[in-house]
Design an enzyme around this catalytic site. Structure first.
Site, short mmCIF file in Angstrom:
data_model
loop_
_atom_site.label_atom_id
_atom_site.label_comp_id
_atom_site.label_asym_id
_atom_site.label_seq_id
_atom_site.Cartn_x
_atom_site.Cartn_y
_atom_site.Cartn_z
N ASP A 259 0.86 -1.18 0.00
CA ASP A 259 0.00 0.00 0.00
C ASP A 259 0.90 1.24 0.00
O ASP A 259 2.12 1.15 0.15
CB ASP A 259 -0.88 -0.03 1.24
CG ASP A 259 -2.08 0.89 1.16
OD1 ASP A 259 -2.29 1.52 0.11
OD2 ASP A 259 -2.81 0.99 2.17
N ASP A 335 -9.33 3.78 -1.95
CA ASP A 335 -10.13 4.14 -0.78
C ASP A 335 -11.51 4.66 -1.19
O ASP A 335 -11.79 5.87 -1.15
CB ASP A 335 -9.39 5.18 0.06
CG ASP A 335 -8.09 4.63 0.61
OD1 ASP A 335 -7.91 3.40 0.61
OD2 ASP A 335 -7.24 5.43 1.04
#
Length: 519
Positions: A259, A335
């Protein structure tokens, strides 16, 4: 026109006349906007144009910031293109980016259902969630750990109190043939007692400032250094950290999530690295920016291959990507939020990625931010079960949302959706093998199989898996029916009434159905 992901927009690219162009510049975007040409987490500079007469692909092999205008003005011309090809048909999509490679064939477990959140608190929590799937008779294969499992955001470590016995935890999962994924981010805590930091610094493998010092920024652990993954020596060293004697507490059933690899720099311009930072060979960051996450995933995947002596296929999820990232694992759409529009946009986002070679794509089921109402959560599971990467994930501030926490009726609907995924795993695996061999996308816009039908060109709320399964998820609140267009000879547009329990209409052989139907 299609392609140039990643953008939270329709599959067919709209013209940008009178507005902002589409931007390709990998960024950590907090709660991204929909139907906006803004840059997101990844960039694939491949543009496709299709009509009934011809299909054209353009590959702009450039990792620097790129702006793309889509215009109806035909007087201009394209310059500086590294590769352009006129395709015989959309099924020749493998020709668009000949140097980027085909989708890697993932291990079978990676195509199953994944359970994640930021964060499962400790080993007891992991064990309770794992047992919960058994108690409620819901299949799953992989449980995930986010940044809180580490010792103070020091990657390749475990929290000594909450995860004191990681091997025992992994052994319990392995006894049920289950896997775990742990997060390993590419920002390294500046801490003289941290082995990873000390070794990177001693080998002089951090990105530099324009003045020649180690580049430091602010991220989850506080002050952090950023390894120079453009340097083959850095990638080789990073790969050497994944064997079991280096990544303490790891086992054969532990896989990896990269990430924040845009790279994310909380105190940097646009939450990323300064453009005048310097990489190996004197390259400024501005010239290689969009490749950073690609190289992180490459090094991680190679580390997993090395740890097994080349016997096991890796599984690595990445947020940032570039052309060719498909060779190293999966991506997700970042997200998102627990909103109906975010569920709807996940379909064209993954279709756009598939068209340019990245088939292993999915969106966080339920939405990362906010708390989904039960109907939205059920619909998201039903849609996610028919996207290539199938993972539920949620923000640390959201309420818990394991599938059995929303009442017996909703639990049954979610269980049914997940079981449908497992029933089709041989089909999924075959599609990924075909994609690996041919470059054809697993998840396809309808026009790829029916290129002569202009009605299909803007459709992005239904799609094909391979050439045999038609999927039309329900993405509207309160819907009790959807309009499905059945392509091919004697096209049919029909309204199908679903109960809450069904999210799609599927024909296991569309060609057979259409050729034998009197409808």
């Amino acid at each position: 026109m299609y392609g140039i992901p990643e953008h939270a927009d329709n599959l067919r690219l709209r013209t940008t006349e009178g507005g902002d162009p589409f931007r390709l510049y990998n960024l950590d975007v907090f709660q991204y906007e929909l139907y906006n040409p803004m840059a997101l987490y990844g960039s694939v500079p491949v543009l496709l144009a299709h009509s009934a007469q011809r299909t054209l692909g353009i590959f702009w092999l450039n990792a620097a910031e790129t702006w793309v205008d889509i215009t109806s003005n035909t007087a201009g011309k394209v310059s500086g293109v590294n590769f352009a090809a006129a395709l015989h048909s959309p099924r020749d999509l493998r020709c668009v980016s000949p140097s980027s490679g085909t989708q890697a064939l993932p291990p079978l477990f990676a195509l199953s259902y994944h359970q994640s959140r930021w964060n499962y608190n400790d080993e007891e929590d992991v064990n309770a969630v794992d047992n919960g799937f058994d108690e409620h008779d819901i299949p799953y294969d992989v449980i995930w750990l986010d940044i809180e499992h580490t010792d103070g955001k020091r990657y390749f470590t475990w929290d000594p109190n909450k995860f004191a016995n990681p091997r025992e935890m992994l052994q319990r999962l392995a006894a049920k043939r289950r896997k775990m994924v742990s997060i390993v981010d590419p920002h390294i805590k500046v801490d003289s007692s941290y082995r990873i930091h000390n070794e990177i610094r001693s080998r002089d493998l951090y990105v530099k400032t324009k003045d020649g010092n180690d580049y430091e920024g602010w991220c989850w652990p506080g002050s952090a250094g950023y390894p120079d993954f453009t340097n083959p020596q850095m990638r080789s060293w990073w790969s050497s950290m994944f064997p079991y004697d280096q990544y303490e507490g790891s086992m054969e059933n532990l896989y990896t999530w990269n990430d924040m690899n845009e790279p994310s720099v909380f105190n940097g311009p646009e939450v990323t690295m300064h453009k005048d930072a310097v990489h190996q060979g004197g390259w400024e960051h501005r010239d290689v920016h969009n490749l950073y996450g690609f190289y992180v995933q490459m090094a991680t995947a190679e580390g997993q291959v090395q740890r097994s002596g080349g016997l096991e296929r890796p599984f690595v999820l990445t947020r940032s990507f570039f052309a060719g990232s498909q060779r190293y694992g999966a991506v997700w759409t970042g997200d998102n939020a627990a909103e109906w529009d975010h569920l709807k946009i996940s379909i064209p986002m993954c279709l756009s990625l598939a068209l340019v070679g990245i088939s292993f794509c999915g969106a966080d089921v339920g939405g990362f931010f906010k708390n989904p109402e039960p109907e939205l959560l059920v619909r998201w599971y039903q849609a996610g079960a028919y996207q290539p990467f199938f993972r539920a994930h949620a923000h640390v501030d959201t309420t818990r949302r394991e599938p059995w926490l929303f009442g017996d009726e909703n639990k049954a609907l979610i269980r049914e959706a997940i079981r449908e995924r497992y029933a089709l795993l041989p089909f999924w695996y075959t599609l990924f093998y075909q994609s690996y061999r041919t470059g054809l996308p697993v998840m396809r816009p309808l026009w790829v199989e029916y290129p002569q039908d202009p009605v299909l060109y803007p459709i992005d709320d239904e799609y094909l898996l391979g050439d045999a399964l038609l999927v039309h998820p329900v993405t509207a609140q309160g819907a009790r029916g959807v309009q499905v267009y059945l392509p091919g000879k004697g096209e049919v547009s029909m309204i199908v009434d679903f109960g809450l329990s069904y999210s799609l209409i599927r024909w296991l052989s569309i060609h057979y159905f259409l050729s034998n139907s009197n409808q």
